[in-house]
Scaffold this motif. Structure first.
Motif, PDB file in Angstrom:
ATOM      1  N   ASP A 168      -0.475 -58.841  56.232  1.00 58.96           N
ATOM      2  CA  ASP A 168      -0.937 -59.908  57.163  1.00 58.96           C
ATOM      3  C   ASP A 168       0.166 -60.595  57.750  1.00 58.96           C
ATOM      4  OD1 ASP A 168      -2.811 -61.633  58.555  1.00 58.96           O
ATOM      5  OD2 ASP A 168      -2.636 -62.826  56.741  1.00 58.96           O
ATOM      6  N   HIS A 343       6.829 -62.185  52.424  1.00 56.07           N
ATOM      7  CA  HIS A 343       6.575 -61.010  51.301  1.00 56.07           C
ATOM      8  C   HIS A 343       7.738 -60.097  51.247  1.00 56.07           C
ATOM      9  CE1 HIS A 343       2.618 -62.525  50.693  1.00 56.07           C
ATOM     10  NE2 HIS A 343       2.280 -62.339  51.617  1.00 56.07           N
ATOM     11  N   ASN A 407       3.440 -58.305  45.638  1.00 54.52           N
ATOM     12  CA  ASN A 407       2.393 -59.177  45.836  1.00 54.52           C
ATOM     13  C   ASN A 407       1.016 -58.764  46.215  1.00 54.52           C
ATOM     14  OD1 ASN A 407       1.572 -62.123  46.922  1.00 54.52           O
ATOM     15  ND2 ASN A 407       0.964 -60.552  48.740  1.00 54.52           N
ATOM     16  N   GLU A 408       0.039 -59.214  45.455  1.00 52.99           N
ATOM     17  CA  GLU A 408      -1.244 -58.667  45.362  1.00 52.99           C
ATOM     18  C   GLU A 408      -1.320 -57.421  45.397  1.00 52.99           C
ATOM     19  OE1 GLU A 408      -3.389 -60.559  48.668  1.00 52.99           O
ATOM     20  OE2 GLU A 408      -3.142 -62.535  47.583  1.00 52.99           O
ATOM     21  N   LEU A 411      -5.122 -54.817  46.432  1.00 49.62           N
ATOM     22  CA  LEU A 411      -5.830 -55.856  47.317  1.00 49.62           C
ATOM     23  C   LEU A 411      -7.227 -55.252  47.861  1.00 49.62           C
ATOM     24  CD1 LEU A 411      -5.544 -58.284  49.034  1.00 49.62           C
ATOM     25  CD2 LEU A 411      -4.794 -56.853  50.922  1.00 49.62           C
ATOM     26  N   ASN A 466      -3.080 -66.325  43.821  1.00 51.43           N
ATOM     27  CA  ASN A 466      -3.628 -66.478  45.204  1.00 51.43           C
ATOM     28  C   ASN A 466      -4.925 -66.501  45.292  1.00 51.43           C
ATOM     29  OD1 ASN A 466      -0.640 -65.874  45.529  1.00 51.43           O
ATOM     30  ND2 ASN A 466      -1.098 -63.918  46.620  1.00 51.43           N
ATOM     31  N   TYR A 468      -8.391 -68.232  47.563  1.00 46.91           N
ATOM     32  CA  TYR A 468      -8.865 -68.569  48.814  1.00 46.91           C
ATOM     33  C   TYR A 468     -10.521 -69.083  48.615  1.00 46.91           C
ATOM     34  CZ  TYR A 468      -4.411 -67.221  50.831  1.00 46.91           C
ATOM     35  OH  TYR A 468      -3.147 -67.148  51.021  1.00 46.91           O
ATOM     36  N   TYR A 472     -12.293 -67.657  52.462  1.00 47.60           N
ATOM     37  CA  TYR A 472     -12.813 -66.538  52.427  1.00 47.60           C
ATOM     38  C   TYR A 472     -13.904 -66.227  51.518  1.00 47.60           C
ATOM     39  CZ  TYR A 472      -8.451 -64.765  54.450  1.00 47.60           C
ATOM     40  OH  TYR A 472      -7.276 -64.788  55.336  1.00 47.60           O
ATOM     41  N   GLU A 504      -0.591 -69.042  46.301  1.00 47.24           N
ATOM     42  CA  GLU A 504      -1.086 -69.245  47.581  1.00 47.24           C
ATOM     43  C   GLU A 504      -2.466 -69.947  47.412  1.00 47.24           C
ATOM     44  OE1 GLU A 504      -1.768 -65.612  50.013  1.00 47.24           O
ATOM     45  OE2 GLU A 504       0.553 -64.997  49.478  1.00 47.24           O
ATOM     46  N   TRP A 549      -0.159 -71.929  50.915  1.00 50.48           N
ATOM     47  CA  TRP A 549      -0.022 -70.843  52.030  1.00 50.48           C
ATOM     48  C   TRP A 549      -0.708 -71.560  53.349  1.00 50.48           C
ATOM     49  CZ3 TRP A 549       2.440 -66.611  51.865  1.00 50.48           C
ATOM     50  CH2 TRP A 549       2.299 -65.474  52.752  1.00 50.48           C
ATOM     51  N   PHE A 554       1.930 -68.179  61.714  1.00 50.35           N
ATOM     52  CA  PHE A 554       2.844 -66.939  61.841  1.00 50.35           C
ATOM     53  C   PHE A 554       1.870 -65.878  62.640  1.00 50.35           C
ATOM     54  CE2 PHE A 554       0.796 -66.786  57.526  1.00 50.35           C
ATOM     55  CZ  PHE A 554       0.654 -65.337  57.294  1.00 50.35           C
ATOM     56  N   ARG A 562      -7.923 -63.283  62.965  1.00 48.67           N
ATOM     57  CA  ARG A 562      -6.928 -64.055  63.473  1.00 48.67           C
ATOM     58  C   ARG A 562      -6.912 -64.200  64.870  1.00 48.67           C
ATOM     59  NH1 ARG A 562      -6.348 -64.872  58.982  1.00 48.67           N
ATOM     60  NH2 ARG A 562      -5.557 -63.616  57.174  1.00 48.67           N
ATOM     61  N   ASN A 566      -2.277 -66.042  61.861  1.00 44.59           N
ATOM     62  CA  ASN A 566      -2.680 -66.599  60.970  1.00 44.59           C
ATOM     63  C   ASN A 566      -2.504 -68.213  60.978  1.00 44.59           C
ATOM     64  OD1 ASN A 566      -2.780 -67.908  58.202  1.00 44.59           O
ATOM     65  ND2 ASN A 566      -2.762 -65.558  57.323  1.00 44.59           N
ATOM     66  N   LYS A 568      -2.952 -70.693  58.858  1.00 46.91           N
ATOM     67  CA  LYS A 568      -2.867 -71.435  57.578  1.00 46.91           C
ATOM     68  C   LYS A 568      -1.623 -72.280  57.573  1.00 46.91           C
ATOM     69  CE  LYS A 568      -6.086 -68.406  55.163  1.00 46.91           C
ATOM     70  NZ  LYS A 568      -6.163 -67.304  55.929  1.00 46.91           N
TER      71      LYS A 568
HETATM   72  C1  BDP Z   1      -3.018 -63.268  51.050  1.00 48.84           C
HETATM   73  C2  BDP Z   1      -1.861 -62.570  51.371  1.00 48.84           C
HETATM   74  C3  BDP Z   1      -1.112 -63.256  52.508  1.00 48.84           C
HETATM   75  C4  BDP Z   1      -2.035 -63.645  53.809  1.00 48.84           C
HETATM   76  C5  BDP Z   1      -3.169 -64.430  53.103  1.00 48.84           C
HETATM   77  C6  BDP Z   1      -4.270 -65.081  53.970  1.00 48.84           C
HETATM   78  O1  BDP Z   1      -1.010 -62.657  50.321  1.00 48.84           O
HETATM   79  O2  BDP Z   1      -0.245 -62.285  53.145  1.00 48.84           O
HETATM   80  O3  BDP Z   1      -1.654 -64.073  54.663  1.00 48.84           O
HETATM   81  O4  BDP Z   1      -3.712 -63.832  52.102  1.00 48.84           O
HETATM   82  O5  BDP Z   1      -5.449 -64.100  54.155  1.00 48.84           O
HETATM   83  O6  BDP Z   1      -4.037 -62.313  50.343  1.00 48.84           O
HETATM   84  O7  BDP Z   1      -4.164 -65.906  55.045  1.00 48.84           O
END
Ligand code: BDP
Length: 593
Positions: A168, A343, A407-408, A411, A466, A468, A472, A504, A549, A554, A562, A566, A568
């Motif tokens: 991302d 990352h 990282n992750e 996914l 991480n 959300y 999400y 995150e 996060w 960015f 998006r 992003n 956030k």
């Molecule tokens: C996470 C990822 C990150 C993404 C973030 C997002 O590690 O790179 O930018 O989610 O969705 O899964 O904002």
């Protein structure tokens, strides 16, 4: 890899300037021998990504080949020296020619690479550099790549992102970090690896491994500016490697409150005469995990900060020194003490700046979102190579307190990840990292899709999450989100019994958007979400830190999720604070727990 310096024995020139540039959409350059030189009226700034600099030529989302060239003058003072070219990063693949001769190639982004060019150039004369750069990734590259036709092959409902990416953030291409040509003596110090620890309460110990390239028998001499040190042991282990144990009495330890750096001078001597010297800033500190606590120099420390990106308008991922100053001032302003290089490895210059400013870093290798359907033997090999190059580059930075070996993973949720494949893969990776550095904890941030059975947890020294929920999952429902999260955190802790770091948590936020209700995208919702998460973290005894996060908005590949970026960020892409920034500043003020 030792960063180029200037002293009596060493020197360097930087080729940060406008370079001649040519886009090679049809991949004609090799056939037309552009490596011998090419015609073009286009120029591009180095360091800097091509995407936004040359957006008007259609390069904003360009994935493919380009060519750079530059005529440089090799200083006469480089004669009788060993001459090296160092490219801070060229993302992701590159080949270099000098005066039409192939010098070397590199297939890893985000990390420096260098070639000895003594036999390719003549001091006191010009040389023509040509660099081919391509930002395409594959199943076996780190990070992995994806192509538009995968989406169909995988029966996905739609093309996911454009350009297709597994991650991302925009796959910015170009020479993103400085190009330096430097000289060393022909017999020279090639490598220094330092590990520091604390003895008793007051003394610092340095374990130094020095490698030297020399055909004569040599001695290594260590000193620290303005400090008396005692060398307890110096041994010459092989023709080119020696180890030493040095002690600093009443040592001033490195910490965020007092990021004090000693200057270690290492001299290479042959027949008592000095033939090379290297000075390295070092911070003496010790990092440990003790019973669910992160300890720095024997004192508990709680990480407060962000996942970041190298991303800024126009420069893209290009190194831009004023932005480093600004970002670190904002970190200080908001009372943060740490960040993760999400990352991928960040520039040498950022790491050294963090050493001087006392910011703690979780340093991440670019293995983001490994898709285990496509992981193969080459992926593992490249992952290890990236780790080796990262750790060799950054091992001496006191600011680096942990490695993130990825990282992750998983996914997209591949079932075979759990049938032993994931475990075997991570077992090899963690063994490898531990063989390179035993002084820092290792982790890999986990995503909710990989879940609480993620095989990587078994190997992590601390768990990194991480999540959300409230974004999400359970959008706009903070109470429900926090309740579910709380239960999941306790479950993970009771299963693995390891300290937990939140790497995150965050929500997209449009600056200037407001509501009196829990309304996604508003500044109030971001502020509330972060406060609720932090309140929850502080109620758990096993937490060692929280990274929001993201530090700043960015640029990302295009996707309906998006709006160009992003969002956030707690700061906008040009670094204005959103409402949540003021809240975090307040919460993080003086809060160590
Ligand atoms: C996470 C990822 C990150 C993404 C973030 C997002 O590690 O790179 O930018 O989610 O969705 O899964 O904002």
């Amino acid at each position: 890899m030792l960063y180029p310096i200037r002293n009596y024995y060493r020197s360097f020139i930087e080729i940060n300037d406008f370079w001649k540039f040519k886009v090679d959409k049809e991949e004609k350059g090799f056939g037309k021998k552009w490596f011998n030189g090419f015609e073009s009226s286009l120029e591009i700034a180095v360091p800097g990504s091509w995407n936004e600099q040359l957006e008007e030529l259609g390069l904003l989302h360009y994935i493919g080949s380009v060519w750079y060239s530059k005529r440089i003058f090799i200083p006469a003072e480089f004669s009788e020296k060993r001459i090296v070219i160092r490219i801070g990063s060229a993302d992701y693949n590159s080949k270099l020619w000098i005066n039409g001769k192939l010098v070397g190639e590199n297939y890893s982004g985000f990390l420096p690479f260098e070639f000895e060019i003594t036999n390719f150039v003549s001091p006191g004369e010009y040389a023509n550099l040509v660099l081919w750069v391509n930002n395409k990734l594959s199943d076996s590259s780190i990070p992995q790549g994806i192509e538009s036709d995968y989406y169909q092959r995988e029966n996905r409902l739609r093309e996911e992102t454009y350009p297709a990416a597994r991650f991302d953030f925009t796959p910015f291409g170009g020479i993103n970090r400085p190009v330096i040509v430097y000289s060393t003596p022909k017999n020279f110090i090639s490598k220094l690896q330092i590990q520091t620890s604390i003895e008793g309460k007051k003394n610092g110990t340095l374990n130094v491994k020095t490698e030297a390239i020399t055909d004569q028998s040599y001695e290594i001499d260590y000193s620290i500016e303005n400090v008396k040190i005692s060398a307890e042991e110096i041994s010459y282990d092989s023709a080119c490697s020696s180890t030493a144990r040095l002690k600093i009495k009443d040592c001033r330890f490195w910490s965020p409150e007092d990021p004090f750096l000693y200057s270690l001078n290492v001299k290479l001597k042959v027949n008592k005469a000095i033939i090379d010297e290297y000075s390295l800033p070092i911070g003496v500190r010790e990092i440990e995990l003790v019973k669910n606590k992160l300890m720095l120099n024997g004192k508990e420390i709680y990480m407060k900060g962000f996942g970041k990106h190298e991303d800024f308008p126009v420069t893209g991922k290009g190194l831009f020194l004023p932005q480093i100053v600004k970002d670190f001032e904002l970190l200080k302003w908001i009372n943060a003490n740490s960040f993760r290089t999400s990352h991928y490895p960040y520039s040498d210059e950022i790491l050294s700046y963090a050493d001087r400013k006392g910011i703690l870093i979780i340093n991440e290798v670019p293995a983001v979102s490994l898709d285990f359907r496509y992981v193969n033997g080459d992926t593992l090999q490249n992952h290890k190579e990236s780790l080796l190059r990262l750790i060799e580059r950054d091992n001496n930075h006191p600011s680096v307190i942990a490695w993130a070996a990825g990282n992750e993973p998983n996914l997209v949720g591949e079932p075979s990840y759990y049938d032993g494949r994931g475990k075997k893969y991570w077992g090899e990776i963690f063994d490898y990292v531990r063989s390179l550095d035993q002084s820092r904890p290792i982790t890999v941030p986990n995503c909710s899709r990989a879940g609480i059975d993620d095989p990587v947890f078994e190997f992590c020294d601390f768990i990194s999450l991480n999540r959300y929920y409230g974004w999400y999952e359970y959008p706009g429902q903070m109470e429900r989100a926090v309740d579910i999260l709380s239960k999941e955190m306790d479950l993970i802790y009771s299963k693995y019994k390891k300290p937990v770091m939140f790497t995150e948590f965050g929500v997209d936020t449009i600056p200037g958007s407001h509501s009196t209700s829990d309304q996604m995208f508003t500044e109030e919702y971001q502020s509330k979400y972060l406060q609720e998460y932090i309140k929850l973290f502080r109620s758990k005894k096993y937490m060692i830190g929280e990274h929001v996060w993201n530090f700043a908005d960015f640029r990302t590949p295009q996707h309906f999720r998006r709006v160009v970026m992003n969002l956030k960020g707690v700061f906008t892409r040009d670094r204005s604070p959103k409402l949540a920034a003021f809240k975090l500043k307040e919460i993080w003020k003086n809060s160590s727990e």
